[in-house]
Design an enzyme around this catalytic site. Sequence first.
Site, mmCIF file in Angstrom:
data_model
loop_
_atom_site.group_PDB
_atom_site.id
_atom_site.type_symbol
_atom_site.label_atom_id
_atom_site.label_comp_id
_atom_site.label_asym_id
_atom_site.label_seq_id
_atom_site.Cartn_x
_atom_site.Cartn_y
_atom_site.Cartn_z
ATOM 1 N N ARG A 232 0.849 -1.184 0.000
ATOM 2 C CA ARG A 232 0.000 0.000 0.000
ATOM 3 C C ARG A 232 0.889 1.240 0.000
ATOM 4 O O ARG A 232 1.822 1.341 0.806
ATOM 5 C CB ARG A 232 -0.901 0.039 1.252
ATOM 6 C CG ARG A 232 -1.723 -1.209 1.499
ATOM 7 C CD ARG A 232 -2.879 -1.350 0.525
ATOM 8 N NE ARG A 232 -3.790 -2.409 0.933
ATOM 9 C CZ ARG A 232 -3.631 -3.707 0.647
ATOM 10 N NH1 ARG A 232 -2.555 -4.092 -0.018
ATOM 11 N NH2 ARG A 232 -4.523 -4.592 1.041
ATOM 12 N N GLU A 261 -1.747 7.733 -7.066
ATOM 13 C CA GLU A 261 -1.477 7.028 -8.315
ATOM 14 C C GLU A 261 -2.320 7.605 -9.443
ATOM 15 O O GLU A 261 -3.539 7.732 -9.286
ATOM 16 C CB GLU A 261 -1.761 5.530 -8.144
ATOM 17 C CG GLU A 261 -0.842 4.882 -7.122
ATOM 18 C CD GLU A 261 -1.063 3.388 -6.941
ATOM 19 O OE1 GLU A 261 -2.047 2.860 -7.501
ATOM 20 O OE2 GLU A 261 -0.249 2.759 -6.251
ATOM 21 N N HIS A 279 2.231 -0.159 -10.192
ATOM 22 C CA HIS A 279 1.222 -0.976 -9.493
ATOM 23 C C HIS A 279 0.921 -2.254 -10.277
ATOM 24 O O HIS A 279 -0.217 -2.526 -10.668
ATOM 25 C CB HIS A 279 -0.061 -0.178 -9.266
ATOM 26 C CG HIS A 279 -0.866 -0.704 -8.107
ATOM 27 N ND1 HIS A 279 -1.650 0.096 -7.315
ATOM 28 C CD2 HIS A 279 -1.003 -1.969 -7.610
ATOM 29 C CE1 HIS A 279 -2.256 -0.638 -6.386
ATOM 30 N NE2 HIS A 279 -1.866 -1.890 -6.551
#
Length: 527
Positions: A232, A261, A279
Amino acid sequence: MLKILVSDKLGQAGLDILEAADDVHFEMKTGLSKDELMGIIGEYDALIVRSGTRPDADIIGAGKNLKIIGRAGAGVDNIDIKAATTHGIVVMNTPGANSMATAEQTMALMMAITRHTAHSHASVLAGEWKRSHYAGTELYQKTLGVIGFGRIGKLVTARAQGFGMQVIAYDPFVTEDVALELGVTLVDLDELYAQSDYITLHTAATPETEKMINKDAIGQMKDGVFILNVARGKLVNESDLAEGLKSGKVKAAGIDVYSKEPPENSPLIGLPNVVHTPHLGASTVEAQKTVAQMVVNQVINGLRGHGFKHAINLPMTAEVDFEQIRPYLTLAERIGKLQAGLATGKVTQVEIEASGNDVDNLIRPLAAGVLKGLLEDSQDEEVNYINAPILADEAGIEVSQATGMETADYSNRISCRVHSGKQVQLVAGVLFANEEPRIVQINEYQLEAKPEGHLLLMANKDVPGVIGQIGTLLAAYEVNIGEWRMGRHQPSGESLSVINLDSNPPIEALDAIKKIKAVTQADLISL
């Protein structure tokens, strides 16, 4: 025939299972507008979605025959869970489908930052040949610190051990026995920082873990430590990590997730000792295949009445009225959350008892509710009524369930004893008017406290002036007291207070409270 609508793109592996099922008729219709979906959803027994479809209350209300919504993925924020529950529709997701992919991405970044893979590649493309400049470090015989020893943490551990690494771990919800079986030593967080050559994060983002990798934490680490985050983005204070990387305290970092993001204006972007990926933790062909297979199998089994695996909103058999027992499950969860806040070490044993005609036949879902509240802030995956008992078992927590006689003081009482470290804590609660949760006992103290919002749990010597001191101190920090409930044995003895606060006080306020001479314990717990 069981009729299933797939409204988002789904992996072929899942479609193959649907095609092969003799009792299933399915249709794949992607890109539907809300009105189009509402116009046809009433024909189907189940709906399978990814993130593109948003089954809201209107769509769910139009699903007259809808029994199950299956989410191909872990997140269910695109589904109106409350509306689905109200209409008796089971919502399922697929937690854990990407665990292997995430573990392997962690190892890929670990190797990349250790051997300068990305940067030496760019150097060769630029026509350079700087072999000595890119001398790396071996993983062999190095110490890896794993923060969060859930499924992903355990998978990373097994792969790191294959490289000959020594693994230590921090996870307050895992017992020594579980860790030792896997050849891992459990340590406190300070010890992990001090001993680790590499540190990898695999814990959930909670108020307690947010920005846990910060200036103070980095200061406790070895010089030249490697840090990996494939969990995270909120776990890391990016500015503090950037400073550590610039100074050399942190030799290199592998980052897959970011506080925002895409990572606009992140201080980590552009640093020469960071390897970035966008990611990609769950982005493998295999993970997407697994997600498709899981959701299809779960939906078909649910429609066939064979079980409701990974059901978000169904903690018991379908014939039980979920709405009727929801207040008891809420109470059970808050008891579990309170116990999590009171735990002083690793939780090893949980004893749950339901006493009263309305609850003695609900012991299993109530136990799941307690465990959900106890575990949900400590896991790197979503915790629900279905998987909470499994996660407790995987963490080595011994769980016992019992029913008892209804007491004279309260009917339908739920009590829970938690063993953590050398301490045993008892918390018991009831419902007022069959809907309002109250905590009526903490250890030997009787009281009636609301388990909601920000709580200050305080033990003190029962002497004059304590209440005034606390009120004055909190007022100085502009924190308002909503309600104050106190239990005691006798005047001038010991007392325990549960104080509901309108806002979360700063840590300085808690420190100041602890310095009051009469105060023997003070904990902040958010429910």
